[in-house]
Design an enzyme around this catalytic site. Structure first.
Site, PDB file in Angstrom:
ATOM      1  N   HIS A 108      37.918  40.802  40.994  1.00  0.00           N
ATOM      2  CA  HIS A 108      38.826  41.830  40.479  1.00  0.00           C
ATOM      3  C   HIS A 108      40.002  41.149  39.782  1.00  0.00           C
ATOM      4  O   HIS A 108      40.247  39.956  39.965  1.00  0.00           O
ATOM      5  CB  HIS A 108      39.355  42.683  41.631  1.00  0.00           C
ATOM      6  N   ARG A 203      37.658  27.477  45.564  1.00  0.00           N
ATOM      7  CA  ARG A 203      37.350  28.331  46.715  1.00  0.00           C
ATOM      8  C   ARG A 203      37.109  29.711  46.099  1.00  0.00           C
ATOM      9  O   ARG A 203      37.989  30.272  45.457  1.00  0.00           O
ATOM     10  CB  ARG A 203      38.525  28.331  47.695  1.00  0.00           C
ATOM     11  N   ASP A 205      36.613  33.493  45.939  1.00  0.00           N
ATOM     12  CA  ASP A 205      37.016  34.658  46.710  1.00  0.00           C
ATOM     13  C   ASP A 205      35.914  35.723  46.720  1.00  0.00           C
ATOM     14  O   ASP A 205      35.310  36.001  45.682  1.00  0.00           O
ATOM     15  CB  ASP A 205      38.265  35.231  46.016  1.00  0.00           C
ATOM     16  N   GLU A 250      33.625  32.236  49.931  1.00  0.00           N
ATOM     17  CA  GLU A 250      33.943  33.147  51.039  1.00  0.00           C
ATOM     18  C   GLU A 250      32.834  34.190  51.100  1.00  0.00           C
ATOM     19  O   GLU A 250      32.758  35.085  50.260  1.00  0.00           O
ATOM     20  CB  GLU A 250      35.290  33.837  50.772  1.00  0.00           C
ATOM     21  N   HIS A 317      43.948  32.315  56.282  1.00  0.00           N
ATOM     22  CA  HIS A 317      45.150  33.065  55.907  1.00  0.00           C
ATOM     23  C   HIS A 317      45.006  34.562  56.133  1.00  0.00           C
ATOM     24  O   HIS A 317      45.976  35.291  56.046  1.00  0.00           O
ATOM     25  CB  HIS A 317      45.469  32.787  54.432  1.00  0.00           C
ATOM     26  N   ASP A 318      43.793  35.037  56.380  1.00  0.00           N
ATOM     27  CA  ASP A 318      43.585  36.473  56.563  1.00  0.00           C
ATOM     28  C   ASP A 318      43.667  36.837  58.044  1.00  0.00           C
ATOM     29  O   ASP A 318      43.965  35.986  58.877  1.00  0.00           O
ATOM     30  CB  ASP A 318      42.211  36.858  55.998  1.00  0.00           C
TER      31      ASP A 318
HETATM   32  C1  GLC Z   1      39.777  37.579  50.107  1.00  0.00           C
HETATM   33  C2  GLC Z   1      41.074  36.895  50.455  1.00  0.00           C
HETATM   34  C3  GLC Z   1      42.087  37.934  50.849  1.00  0.00           C
HETATM   35  C4  GLC Z   1      42.289  38.898  49.687  1.00  0.00           C
HETATM   36  C5  GLC Z   1      40.967  39.491  49.246  1.00  0.00           C
HETATM   37  C6  GLC Z   1      41.094  40.204  47.932  1.00  0.00           C
HETATM   38  O1  GLC Z   1      39.191  38.181  51.185  1.00  0.00           O
HETATM   39  O2  GLC Z   1      40.860  35.949  51.460  1.00  0.00           O
HETATM   40  O3  GLC Z   1      43.299  37.372  51.246  1.00  0.00           O
HETATM   41  O4  GLC Z   1      43.144  39.938  50.057  1.00  0.00           O
HETATM   42  O5  GLC Z   1      39.981  38.504  49.074  1.00  0.00           O
HETATM   43  O6  GLC Z   1      41.277  39.268  46.899  1.00  0.00           O
END
Ligand code: GLC
Length: 560
Positions: A108, A203, A205, A250, A317-318
């Protein structure tokens, strides 16, 4: 295999450190971290033993998702410095023996990105098709939203063009239309740009969402028959441009689904994936003081090829997501580590860091990190883990664990000389605040967590079998113990971890060994453990004890 060959595949045995420039170190004292501050701390990271930095998003942003809502893929947020400062950081990191990877957020954009502004400006805009629009009223998608505290649908009505657009995350983050070849070309250019500035990969996303094409018209789908083909093309692009660059994805899915994101037998899609399932089961095992959930997860985890790798982690970080556990299991972890609803998030996770969850018990915290570093894979640390930072529950949502780095006991933890009201968010206070938990104090204390993590990193780096290993769980009688062996080439390490506070003796059988071999302790100076002619030995563990034991012989050339 020669040691030199392993360095071609550097990421198999890397030590990755995730940091957010915004909260790491503020060099110009305006309250916000910056590239120069991060560069000034590279020696600290090199000394810790980190080999690869992962920079969280530092691009221009509308800042409604902490930088994960990008308004310009080719810029840097002016609060952090300039593109020149970014290049200086990458260059200096390389000089200190560290690579840099950066977040690639292309599922996005921000709704303030020029593409989206153009897209929503009219249904005939050349950018209309960069995003996913629908004419008819969307069905109920409450179950599909990622952030249930803020969103009730993955579709948002746009008054101006009288259509709905897709957003898997917040409504301010419209999903790009990956089926559009122009969008795919733009994404490749973004990769090419940052690679040219000297980074070693990305990394990536939200990979499954990025490849998902639900909501796209059937006619458009024909333009994009196989999303995985696209992932393959990105991997080979990174390979062509850099030789050894990586995509660390991820993908929070069950292991069997993650397998498809590594690609075919040769591993030609994502280079690495975070092991979310292993992480979630580690917390269940810690909560139960029973290693079996983790054993099951590790045994079912698909093996990686020479071209791919698992990234192991305890915290990111989440929110600490527990979404892949059963409801009852999740409640067990909540009860053990975050019983107060204020510690929980979205009904599926915890917004705490590890040391507070383990009530600051140094033995248990060390055992948890020892376990993580001993598991086959590439360890990933989130900034502040090495000193045992806690969270600030007064800070909203996931940001509770993204407070500024604690460098010293000075005001603002030495992070910034600005007034504290100007910081991105308040520091941690109380027992885990900078007065008690900081780098300056732990650097000079040989018994500190920082020194312990540095020791784990040294031993991990000296032991390539941990990254490359054929891994197996060793039979032994205690439920609360995990004993596993990593073997690769002519090297073998046995690691034994006690998840309970009771000390115990662990009998082990090491196949193919006799009394000519012995076990050398890699973490503490104790006597070698002898092995009998049948390959049997006994390993003593304290409560929450941990041992890394290298199989050695009297003729071995290994240091330990
Ligand atoms: C991933 C990131 C998270 C973010 C989301 C939307 O899950 O780790 O922090 O809010 O993507 O970009």
């Amino acid at each position: 295999m020669r040691i030199s060959e392993t360095s071609d595949v550097w990421w198999k045995t890397a030590v990755i450190y995730c940091l957010d420039v915004e909260t790491f170190m503020d060099w110009n004292d305006d309250g916000v971290g910056d590239f120069q501050g991060a560069a000034e701390r590279l020696d600290y990271l090199a000394e810790l033993g980190v080999t690869c930095l992962w920079l969280m998003p530092f691009y221009p942003t509308a800042d409604r998702d902490d930088g994960y809502d990008i308004t310009d893929y080719y810029g840097v947020d002016p609060r952090f410095g300039t593109a020149g400062d970014f290049v200086e950081l990458v260059h200096t990191a390389r000089d200190r023996g560290m690579r840099v990877i950066v977040d690639l957020v292309v599922n996005h954009t921000s709704d303030r990105h020029p593409w989206f502004k153009a897209s929503r400006s009219s249904t005939t805009s050349p950018y209309r098709d960069f995003y996913v629009w629908r004419d008819d009223e969307p069905p109920d998608t409450t179950k599909e939203v990622v952030f249930p505290d803020q969103e009730t649908s993955i579709w948002e009505y746009d008054e101006k063009s009288a259509q709905w657009y897709l957003h898997r995350f917040y409504r301010c983050q419209p999903d790009l239309n990956i089926t559009n070849p122009q969008v795919r070309d733009e994404i490749v250019k973004v990769l090419g740009y940052w690679l040219e500035l000297g980074i070693s990969g990305f990394r990536v996303d939200a990979v499954p969402f990025m490849l998902q094409t639900d909501g796209v018209d059937a006619a458009e789908l024909e333009r994009f028959p196989d999303p995985h083909e696209y992932l393959r093309s990105l991997r080979s692009f990174v390979g062509r441009r850099t030789g050894d660059g990586i995509l660390l994805g991820e993908v929070n899915l069950p292991h069997k689904d993650q397998k498809t994101f590594f690609g075919g037998r040769d591993g030609d899609e994502l280079t690495m994936q975070f092991d979310f399932i292993g992480m979630q089961n580690t917390y269940l095992a810690l909560a139960r003081q029973d290693a079996r959930p983790l054993v099951r997860a590790l045994q079912k985890r698909p093996a990686t090829s020479r071209q791919s790798q698992w990234a192991t982690f305890l915290r990111n970080h989440d929110e600490l997501t527990l979404d892949k556990l059963s409801d009852a299991e999740r409640q067990e972890v909540f009860a053990a580590f975050g019983p107060d609803p204020a510690m929980q998030l979205y009904g599926r996770g915890l917004r705490r860091r590890l040391p507070t969850m383990l009530e600051g018990d140094p033995r248990r915290i060390r055992m948890a990190y020892s376990l993580m570093f001993s598991l086959p894979g590439t360890p990933v640390l989130f900034y502040g883990e090495e000193i045992g930072m806690g969270e600030n529950l007064d800070v909203e949502g996931r940001l509770a664990v993204r407070t500024p780095m604690q460098w010293s006991d000075q005001p603002n933890g030495g992070f910034s000389g600005a007034r504290s009201s100007r910081l991105p968010r308040p520091m941690v206070d109380g027992a885990f605040g900078p007065e008690h938990v900081n780098v300056a104090q732990q650097r000079t204390d040989p018994s500190s967590l920082l020194e312990f993590i540095a020791l784990l990193i040294r031993r991990y780096r000296e032991s390539p079998e941990l990254g490359w290993a054929d891994f197996k769980v060793l039979d032994q009688p205690h439920r609360h113990v995990l004993a596993h062996e990593s073997a690769w080439d002519d090297r073998r390490i046995v690691a034994v971890h006690n998840l309970s506070p009771e000390s115990c003796i662990v009998p082990l059988h090491l196949e193919g060994c006799d009394r000519s071999a012995h076990l050398i302790d890699l973490l503490q100076s104790t006597q070698d453990t002898s092995i009998d002619d049948a390959g049997r030995c006994e390993v003593a563990l304290d409560g929450y004890g941990y041992r890394w034991l290298r199989l050695g012989s009297h003729t071995s050339k290994r240091l330990a």
